[in-house]
Design an enzyme around this catalytic site. Structure first.
Site, PDB file in Angstrom:
ATOM      1  CG  HIS A  80       0.206   8.086   6.077  1.00  0.00           C
ATOM      2  ND1 HIS A  80       1.313   7.279   6.147  1.00  0.00           N
ATOM      3  CD2 HIS A  80      -0.866   7.264   6.251  1.00  0.00           C
ATOM      4  CE1 HIS A  80       0.938   6.019   6.327  1.00  0.00           C
ATOM      5  NE2 HIS A  80      -0.372   5.982   6.408  1.00  0.00           N
ATOM      6  CG  HIS A  82      -3.776   6.086   7.868  1.00  0.00           C
ATOM      7  ND1 HIS A  82      -3.544   5.413   6.686  1.00  0.00           N
ATOM      8  CD2 HIS A  82      -4.876   6.854   7.661  1.00  0.00           C
ATOM      9  CE1 HIS A  82      -4.472   5.767   5.802  1.00  0.00           C
ATOM     10  NE2 HIS A  82      -5.279   6.638   6.371  1.00  0.00           N
ATOM     11  CG  ASP A  84      -0.939   1.979  10.770  1.00  0.00           C
ATOM     12  OD1 ASP A  84      -1.670   2.884  10.310  1.00  0.00           O
ATOM     13  OD2 ASP A  84      -0.225   1.266  10.050  1.00  0.00           O
ATOM     14  CG  HIS A  85       1.785   5.121   9.638  1.00  0.00           C
ATOM     15  ND1 HIS A  85       2.808   4.783   8.792  1.00  0.00           N
ATOM     16  CD2 HIS A  85       0.770   4.254   9.372  1.00  0.00           C
ATOM     17  CE1 HIS A  85       2.422   3.761   8.032  1.00  0.00           C
ATOM     18  NE2 HIS A  85       1.187   3.428   8.363  1.00  0.00           N
ATOM     19  CG  HIS A 139      -1.953   5.148   2.100  1.00  0.00           C
ATOM     20  ND1 HIS A 139      -2.591   3.939   2.089  1.00  0.00           N
ATOM     21  CD2 HIS A 139      -1.691   5.419   3.408  1.00  0.00           C
ATOM     22  CE1 HIS A 139      -2.702   3.485   3.345  1.00  0.00           C
ATOM     23  NE2 HIS A 139      -2.168   4.381   4.159  1.00  0.00           N
ATOM     24  CG  ASP A 158       1.062   2.705   5.106  1.00  0.00           C
ATOM     25  OD1 ASP A 158       2.112   2.155   5.473  1.00  0.00           O
ATOM     26  OD2 ASP A 158       0.031   2.751   5.801  1.00  0.00           O
ATOM     27  CG  HIS A 196       2.111  -1.815   6.760  1.00  0.00           C
ATOM     28  ND1 HIS A 196       1.442  -2.174   7.903  1.00  0.00           N
ATOM     29  CD2 HIS A 196       1.818  -0.509   6.548  1.00  0.00           C
ATOM     30  CE1 HIS A 196       0.759  -1.130   8.354  1.00  0.00           C
ATOM     31  NE2 HIS A 196       0.973  -0.107   7.548  1.00  0.00           N
TER      32      HIS A 196
HETATM   33 FE    FE Z   1      -0.034   1.849   7.763  1.00  0.00          FE
HETATM   34 ZN    ZN Z   2      -1.636   4.185   6.310  1.00  0.00          ZN
END
Ligand code: FE
Ligand code: ZN
Length: 280
Positions: A80, A82, A84-85, A139, A158, A196
């Site tokens: 996805h 985001h 942090d990915h 998410h 996530d 995570h």
């Molecule tokens: Fe994440």
């Molecule tokens: Zn995420």
């Protein structure tokens, strides 16, 4: 770099998944977690020469691992959008311009990629692993997971966490409930690679609703031991999640009573748990 990251890397880079995925075709295949940021794992699959990474939010720790293991990056899988990915994708493509990137068709990305959804299957050619794609809105609306039926591997970003699930940033509780149910019916020995390290916190949340669930208590104990030794609590398995993850146990009577919602639907239970977890 925070001390915990440096500390983890030695343990992690020798961490070898020796489960069912290592078959006669892939006896050298290994899956390694690369810690990133505060609590992300970038999963790296390799055969000793080529590799695939999943959700590289940061390029630096990936490049360091590739150098250390002398690997060529051939594929990047994105679950996805985001940051942090995906934050490391552009820099990784500069270092490995031939690498293929797969990413959700419903989302926008400013790097070259192959857009995929549930109608597609992909094959990691170098690693010899076919993956089917699962659409998992919740998410984010475009969120996908990568599932290998042959190797019993699930990279679920996530959506599903150890004893928990992702926050609902874009989707509705109903969408997320159905997304999690898609994962719940996968073979029980499927290894679950979440992004995570939230397991311990999720377990203490879960124990508020099922304080007498022995599998939950055992999991808390074993997870405390792992984390105390700097070892990831992941991968989990579908079997373990079904036994301990409250978001997959919305039909459980004890959870209904603990929430004082004895005549609620499973989606209402899910929605209530998710809301409570947002503030926990
Ligand atoms: Fe994440
Ligand atoms: Zn995420």
């Amino acid at each position: 770099m925070p001390a915990v990251v440096a500390d983890l890397s030695d343990t992690l880079l020798t961490f070898e998944y020796t489960g069912q995925m290592i078959d006669s075709m892939n006896h050298n295949l290994q899956i390694i977690p690369i810690p990133a940021f505060k609590d992300n794992y970038i999963w790296l699959m390799h055969n000793g020469a080529q590799c695939t990474v999943v959700d590289p939010g940061d390029a630096a720790p990936v490049i360091e691992a590739l150098k250390r293991l002398n690997l060529i990056l051939t594929t990047i899988l994105i679950t996805h959008h985001h940051h942090d990915h995906i934050g490391g994708v552009t820099e990784l493509l500069e270092a490995f311009p031939k690498a293929l990137v797969y990413a959700p068709a419903l989302e926008q990305y400013d790097f070259n990629h192959i857009a995929i959804n549930e109608t597609n299957t992909i094959e990691l050619k170098d690693l010899n692993i076919p993956f089917t794609i699962l659409d998992l809105p919740g998410h984010t609306l475009g969120h996908i997971a990568y599932y290998s039926a042959a190797h019993k591997l699930l990279f679920c970003g996530d959506t599903l966490f150890g004893a928990g699930c992702g926050r609902l940033f874009e989707g509705t509780p109903t969408q997320m409930y159905h997304s999690l149910q898609k994962l719940a019916v996968l073979p029980s020995n499927t290894a679950v690679y979440s992004t995570h390290e939230y397991t311990l916190h999720n377990l203490s949340f879960a124990l508020m609703f099922e304080p007498h669930n022995h599998k939950l208590l055992n999991r808390q104990k074993s997870t405390q031991e792992l984390r105390g030794a700097g070892i990831p609590s992941l991968p989990s398995t579908i079997e373990l999640e079904l036994a301990t993850n409250p978001f997959l146990r919305c039909n459980n009577k004890e959870i209904h009573s603990a929430l004082k919602l004895t005549s609620a639907t499973e989606i209402e239970i899910f929605s209530k748990l998710r809301e409570l977890r947002n503030h926990y």
